[in-house]
Scaffold this motif. Sequence first.
Motif, PDB file in Angstrom:
ATOM      1  N   GLY A  30      46.921  76.831 -33.549  1.00 11.78           N
ATOM      2  CA  GLY A  30      46.906  75.904 -34.672  1.00 11.78           C
ATOM      3  C   GLY A  30      48.303  75.577 -35.148  1.00 11.78           C
ATOM      4  O   GLY A  30      48.606  74.424 -35.466  1.00 11.78           O
ATOM      5  N   SER A  31      49.172  76.574 -35.187  1.00 14.92           N
ATOM      6  CA  SER A  31      50.554  76.336 -35.607  1.00 14.92           C
ATOM      7  C   SER A  31      51.280  75.438 -34.611  1.00 14.92           C
ATOM      8  O   SER A  31      52.032  74.533 -35.002  1.00 14.92           O
ATOM      9  CB  SER A  31      51.302  77.664 -35.737  1.00 14.92           C
ATOM     10  OG  SER A  31      50.695  78.477 -36.705  1.00 14.92           O
ATOM     11  N   PHE A  32      51.059  75.687 -33.325  1.00 11.35           N
ATOM     12  CA  PHE A  32      51.681  74.867 -32.280  1.00 11.35           C
ATOM     13  C   PHE A  32      51.219  73.418 -32.379  1.00 11.35           C
ATOM     14  O   PHE A  32      52.031  72.488 -32.323  1.00 11.35           O
ATOM     15  CB  PHE A  32      51.344  75.448 -30.904  1.00 11.35           C
ATOM     16  CG  PHE A  32      51.790  74.594 -29.765  1.00 11.35           C
ATOM     17  CD1 PHE A  32      53.135  74.460 -29.462  1.00 11.35           C
ATOM     18  CD2 PHE A  32      50.861  73.926 -28.983  1.00 11.35           C
ATOM     19  CE1 PHE A  32      53.552  73.666 -28.405  1.00 11.35           C
ATOM     20  CE2 PHE A  32      51.265  73.130 -27.926  1.00 11.35           C
ATOM     21  CZ  PHE A  32      52.615  73.001 -27.631  1.00 11.35           C
ATOM     22  N   ALA A  43      50.515  58.706 -37.612  1.00 10.72           N
ATOM     23  CA  ALA A  43      49.740  59.668 -38.404  1.00 10.72           C
ATOM     24  C   ALA A  43      48.410  59.932 -37.694  1.00 10.72           C
ATOM     25  O   ALA A  43      47.625  59.014 -37.467  1.00 10.72           O
ATOM     26  CB  ALA A  43      49.491  59.130 -39.798  1.00 10.72           C
ATOM     27  N   ASP A  44      48.182  61.150 -37.321  1.00 11.41           N
ATOM     28  CA  ASP A  44      46.930  61.558 -36.682  1.00 11.41           C
ATOM     29  C   ASP A  44      46.213  62.521 -37.632  1.00 11.41           C
ATOM     30  O   ASP A  44      46.337  63.735 -37.530  1.00 11.41           O
ATOM     31  CB  ASP A  44      47.226  62.230 -35.342  1.00 11.41           C
ATOM     32  CG  ASP A  44      45.963  62.622 -34.591  1.00 11.41           C
ATOM     33  OD1 ASP A  44      44.875  62.144 -34.968  1.00 11.41           O
ATOM     34  OD2 ASP A  44      46.077  63.415 -33.631  1.00 11.41           O
ATOM     35  N   THR A  45      45.493  61.948 -38.566  1.00  9.76           N
ATOM     36  CA  THR A  45      44.881  62.739 -39.632  1.00  9.76           C
ATOM     37  C   THR A  45      43.878  63.748 -39.081  1.00  9.76           C
ATOM     38  O   THR A  45      43.873  64.910 -39.504  1.00  9.76           O
ATOM     39  CB  THR A  45      44.177  61.814 -40.645  1.00  9.76           C
ATOM     40  OG1 THR A  45      45.102  60.825 -41.067  1.00  9.76           O
ATOM     41  CG2 THR A  45      43.688  62.601 -41.840  1.00  9.76           C
ATOM     42  N   PHE A  46      43.026  63.316 -38.159  1.00 11.21           N
ATOM     43  CA  PHE A  46      42.021  64.224 -37.614  1.00 11.21           C
ATOM     44  C   PHE A  46      42.673  65.392 -36.879  1.00 11.21           C
ATOM     45  O   PHE A  46      42.233  66.534 -37.005  1.00 11.21           O
ATOM     46  CB  PHE A  46      41.067  63.472 -36.671  1.00 11.21           C
ATOM     47  CG  PHE A  46      39.997  64.348 -36.108  1.00 11.21           C
ATOM     48  CD1 PHE A  46      38.962  64.788 -36.914  1.00 11.21           C
ATOM     49  CD2 PHE A  46      40.028  64.751 -34.780  1.00 11.21           C
ATOM     50  CE1 PHE A  46      37.970  65.620 -36.399  1.00 11.21           C
ATOM     51  CE2 PHE A  46      39.054  65.568 -34.262  1.00 11.21           C
ATOM     52  CZ  PHE A  46      38.009  66.004 -35.072  1.00 11.21           C
ATOM     53  N   GLY A  47      43.720  65.125 -36.126  1.00 12.72           N
ATOM     54  CA  GLY A  47      44.421  66.190 -35.407  1.00 12.72           C
ATOM     55  C   GLY A  47      45.072  67.190 -36.345  1.00 12.72           C
ATOM     56  O   GLY A  47      45.062  68.396 -36.098  1.00 12.72           O
ATOM     57  N   ILE A  48      45.630  66.697 -37.446  1.00 11.42           N
ATOM     58  CA  ILE A  48      46.254  67.588 -38.433  1.00 11.42           C
ATOM     59  C   ILE A  48      45.197  68.453 -39.111  1.00 11.42           C
ATOM     60  O   ILE A  48      45.390  69.661 -39.285  1.00 11.42           O
ATOM     61  CB  ILE A  48      47.049  66.761 -39.467  1.00 11.42           C
ATOM     62  CG1 ILE A  48      48.269  66.141 -38.785  1.00 11.42           C
ATOM     63  CG2 ILE A  48      47.469  67.619 -40.655  1.00 11.42           C
ATOM     64  CD1 ILE A  48      49.036  65.159 -39.644  1.00 11.42           C
ATOM     65  N   ILE A  49      44.072  67.847 -39.479  1.00 16.81           N
ATOM     66  CA  ILE A  49      42.986  68.604 -40.112  1.00 16.81           C
ATOM     67  C   ILE A  49      42.444  69.661 -39.153  1.00 16.81           C
ATOM     68  O   ILE A  49      42.173  70.801 -39.553  1.00 16.81           O
ATOM     69  CB  ILE A  49      41.866  67.656 -40.588  1.00 16.81           C
ATOM     70  CG1 ILE A  49      42.382  66.810 -41.749  1.00 16.81           C
ATOM     71  CG2 ILE A  49      40.616  68.417 -40.991  1.00 16.81           C
ATOM     72  CD1 ILE A  49      41.451  65.702 -42.174  1.00 16.81           C
ATOM     73  N   LEU A  50      42.299  69.304 -37.898  1.00 15.79           N
ATOM     74  CA  LEU A  50      41.807  70.249 -36.902  1.00 15.79           C
ATOM     75  C   LEU A  50      42.783  71.406 -36.708  1.00 15.79           C
ATOM     76  O   LEU A  50      42.371  72.573 -36.626  1.00 15.79           O
ATOM     77  CB  LEU A  50      41.570  69.522 -35.573  1.00 15.79           C
ATOM     78  CG  LEU A  50      40.741  70.235 -34.524  1.00 15.79           C
ATOM     79  CD1 LEU A  50      39.355  70.549 -35.060  1.00 15.79           C
ATOM     80  CD2 LEU A  50      40.635  69.372 -33.284  1.00 15.79           C
TER      81      LEU A  50
END
Length: 69
Positions: A30-32, A43-50
């Motif tokens: 998750g950190s990576f 901006a990739d909102t879904f990727g950041i939330i995941l």
Amino acid sequence: MSNQEINEEEPQPQKNIWNLVLGIVFLGYGSFRLYQKSQLDEADTFGIILAIGFIIFGIYDLYKYFKGI
């Protein structure tokens, strides 16, 4: 100490090693992924939330391991 006093102690809960392993893996992955997503221009909102979800789940697994749940 008598034998009766020794037997009255609570047994320690057995820690599940998979909670430790999965906690470290999810936290690292998750950190990576969060680092990768933060370096992009788009901006990739879904990727950041995941990625944040993976980090939270990793912290929860580590919490379970150290608390012996």
